[in-house]
Design a protein around this motif. Structure first.
Motif, short mmCIF file in Angstrom:
data_model
loop_
_atom_site.label_atom_id
_atom_site.label_comp_id
_atom_site.label_asym_id
_atom_site.label_seq_id
_atom_site.Cartn_x
_atom_site.Cartn_y
_atom_site.Cartn_z
N PRO A 132 23.61 -10.89 7.39
CA PRO A 132 23.50 -9.60 6.42
C PRO A 132 24.19 -9.94 5.32
N SER A 133 25.72 -10.41 5.19
CA SER A 133 26.27 -10.67 3.77
C SER A 133 25.71 -11.50 2.99
N CYS A 165 22.82 -3.98 6.24
CA CYS A 165 22.17 -4.16 4.90
C CYS A 165 22.30 -2.86 3.98
N LEU A 166 22.17 -1.74 4.42
CA LEU A 166 22.43 -0.61 3.86
C LEU A 166 23.93 -0.42 3.45
N GLN A 209 27.34 -3.81 -6.68
CA GLN A 209 27.16 -3.24 -7.82
C GLN A 209 25.74 -3.97 -8.55
N GLU A 210 25.68 -5.07 -8.35
CA GLU A 210 24.37 -5.66 -8.97
C GLU A 210 23.06 -5.04 -8.19
N LEU A 211 22.96 -4.54 -7.14
CA LEU A 211 21.89 -3.81 -6.57
C LEU A 211 21.83 -2.15 -6.46
N SER A 212 22.76 -1.60 -7.82
CA SER A 212 22.91 -0.20 -7.94
C SER A 212 21.68 0.37 -8.07
N HIS A 213 20.56 -0.22 -8.90
CA HIS A 213 19.32 0.38 -9.04
C HIS A 213 18.19 -0.35 -8.25
N ALA A 214 18.46 -1.01 -7.09
CA ALA A 214 17.46 -1.48 -6.33
C ALA A 214 17.39 -0.29 -5.12
N GLU A 215 16.12 -0.47 -4.64
CA GLU A 215 15.95 0.31 -3.50
C GLU A 215 15.49 -0.64 -2.34
N VAL A 216 15.82 -0.25 -1.15
CA VAL A 216 15.62 -0.84 0.44
C VAL A 216 14.34 -0.39 1.10
N PHE A 217 13.53 -1.20 1.43
CA PHE A 217 12.42 -0.73 2.53
C PHE A 217 12.92 -1.27 3.68
N GLY A 218 12.93 -0.10 4.77
CA GLY A 218 13.17 -0.32 6.09
C GLY A 218 11.95 -1.25 6.74
#
Length: 421
Positions: free
Chosen positions: A126-127, A173-174, A181-190
């Motif tokens: 995950p990391s 992952c969540l 910080q680089e993923l502050s605007h990204a969205e996660v799909f389960g």
């Protein structure tokens, strides 16, 4: 990301997915598809030639296996895969696997998921997965998941383990996502797993829906994983458990007949790897998606006086077929094999009436020549036509739902090239 449904027709959800991209100013019509790429490029095409294709999807699919081996380069570049690959004006979605390159089974553990690139197997914790997503900087991405339940003999115990692992990966992952910080605007799909076992599918759907995800990836429904009847029953049950205001993306399904069935089961989004597979077979998509044919054509077809574009009548002599040993996967009823000797002196467009660059400028005979001489231009022209045809099919699907013509579209798509259905 916001999903607004305008209507639901026979289970099909018609609407728009808005608020996409870094500026939240892009949108995607549903039902729809994504633009399939490998390492940020559509196979056979440059960005310039791709720009000639009509009805291009707003969202581009990046496949993690083709990017994972470039992680160090992307981290040093610091500006993400969008700028690195020249995809400036698009929304990026990053999938865990490449739908056109199935991954070998048996390499997922409680701590890692393996992806396969040109250099072989890469294990992702995950990391490391989140670090790779931070280097890619997508707008959406699929969480890690254990999707190794495609085999017909997969036990109930193994399916349960896959669901448990996928939920554990999602939680990890969540947690890491919110710290990056680089993923502050990204969205996660389960990811919804569960093989062909209804109870596990429902458990996976319910538990994934409890997490703060922006959408859902429906995995494990690939063509060879289960019968069409089982797949549709499971999809209908799963989508009924998912919130209506979040998109559902189905992996590994691309044939137009299967797309229509899955849309009626509540699926919103599909991958567009099917045109690539057709291109690799040396074939061209030629199925009809006109849901409002003109009256004259309708009468002629009913009387058997016309043939669909690229008709190949049943009963054709086996010796008339060109060698097809290099094709990837079995040919379907929705395509014509341009390596066939019958096209050697056929100077008509690949699909009469098609507005793509290939059909406007070249003939079946020319494509036949390019394929037999193994010219690289054959892949370029076929990919241009196949992507155009596939994207226009989704545009027609949206129009048919708007105008209450879904049955007519389905009849036309499923009509065999010998005139029967």
């Amino acid at each position: 990301m916001k999903l607004e449904l305008s209507r639901v027709v026979q289970g099909c959800r018609l609407g728009v997915l808005s608020g996409l991209g870094r500026q939240a100013d892009r949108s995607l019509q549903i039902p729809g598809c994504l633009l399939y790429t490998r390492c940020g490029s559509v196979p056979h095409l440059t960005h310039e030639t791709l720009s000639t294709v009509d009805s291009m999807p707003t969202v581009t699919q990046l496949t993690l296996p083709t990017l994972a081996e470039h992680q160090e380069v992307l981290e040093e570049f610091k500006e993400g895969a969008r700028k690195f690959t020249g995809l400036h004006d698009t929304v990026l979605y990053c999938s865990l696997h490449d739908p056109a390159a199935p991954s070998p089974a048996g390499y997922t553990t409680n701590k890692t998921v393996s992806v396969w690139g040109s250099g072989g197997r890469m294990e992702l914790t995950p990391s490391r997965f989140i670090a790779l997503q931070a280097a890619v900087q997508p707008d959406w991405y699929q969480s890690m998941a254990d999707g190794e339940t495609l085999q017909a003999d997969t036990s109930r115990k193994r399916v349960k383990k896959a669901v448990d692992r996928s939920l554990a990966f999602l939680d990890q992952c969540l947690q890491l996502h919110h710290q990056t910080q680089e993923l502050s605007h990204a969205e996660v799909f389960g990811v919804v797993e569960g093989g062909d076992i209804l109870e596990e599918r429902l458990r996976s759907a319910r538990e994934t829906a409890k997490r703060p995800v922006s959408g859902f990836v429906l995995d494990g429904f690939q063509v060879d994983a289960m019968s069409p009847e089982v797949r549709l029953n499971l999809l209908s049950a799963v989508t009924a458990e998912l919130p209506e205001d979040k998109p559902r993306l189905l992996q590994g399904v691309g044939r137009p007949d299967e797309v229509l069935e899955c849309v009626q089961a509540g699926v919103d989004l599909f991958e567009s790897f099917f045109p690539y597979q057709v291109t690799e077979r040396g074939c061209a998509l030629c199925f009809s998606y006109t849901y409002q044919p003109d009256p004259e054509t309708e009468v002629l077809e009913r009387n058997g006086a016309t043939e669909e574009a690229g008709v190949q009548k049943t009963g054709e002599k086996e010796g008339d077929k060109a060698d097809d040993t290099w094709a990837e996967g079995p040919m379907t009823q929705f395509e014509m094999d341009l390596k066939d000797a019958r096209y050697r002196e056929d100077f008509s467009p690949v699909v009469p009436g098609c507005s793509c660059y290939c059909c406007r400028n070249h003939t079946r005979a020319y494509l036949h020549h390019l394929l037999l001489t193994h010219e690289l231009l054959s892949g370029v022209l076929l990919m241009l036509h196949n992507m155009h045809h596939y994207f226009c099919f989704f545009q027609a699907l949206q129009g048919a739902l708007r105008h209450g013509q879904l049955h007519s579209l389905r009849r036309r798509v499923l009509q065999r090239r010998d005139g029967t259905s």
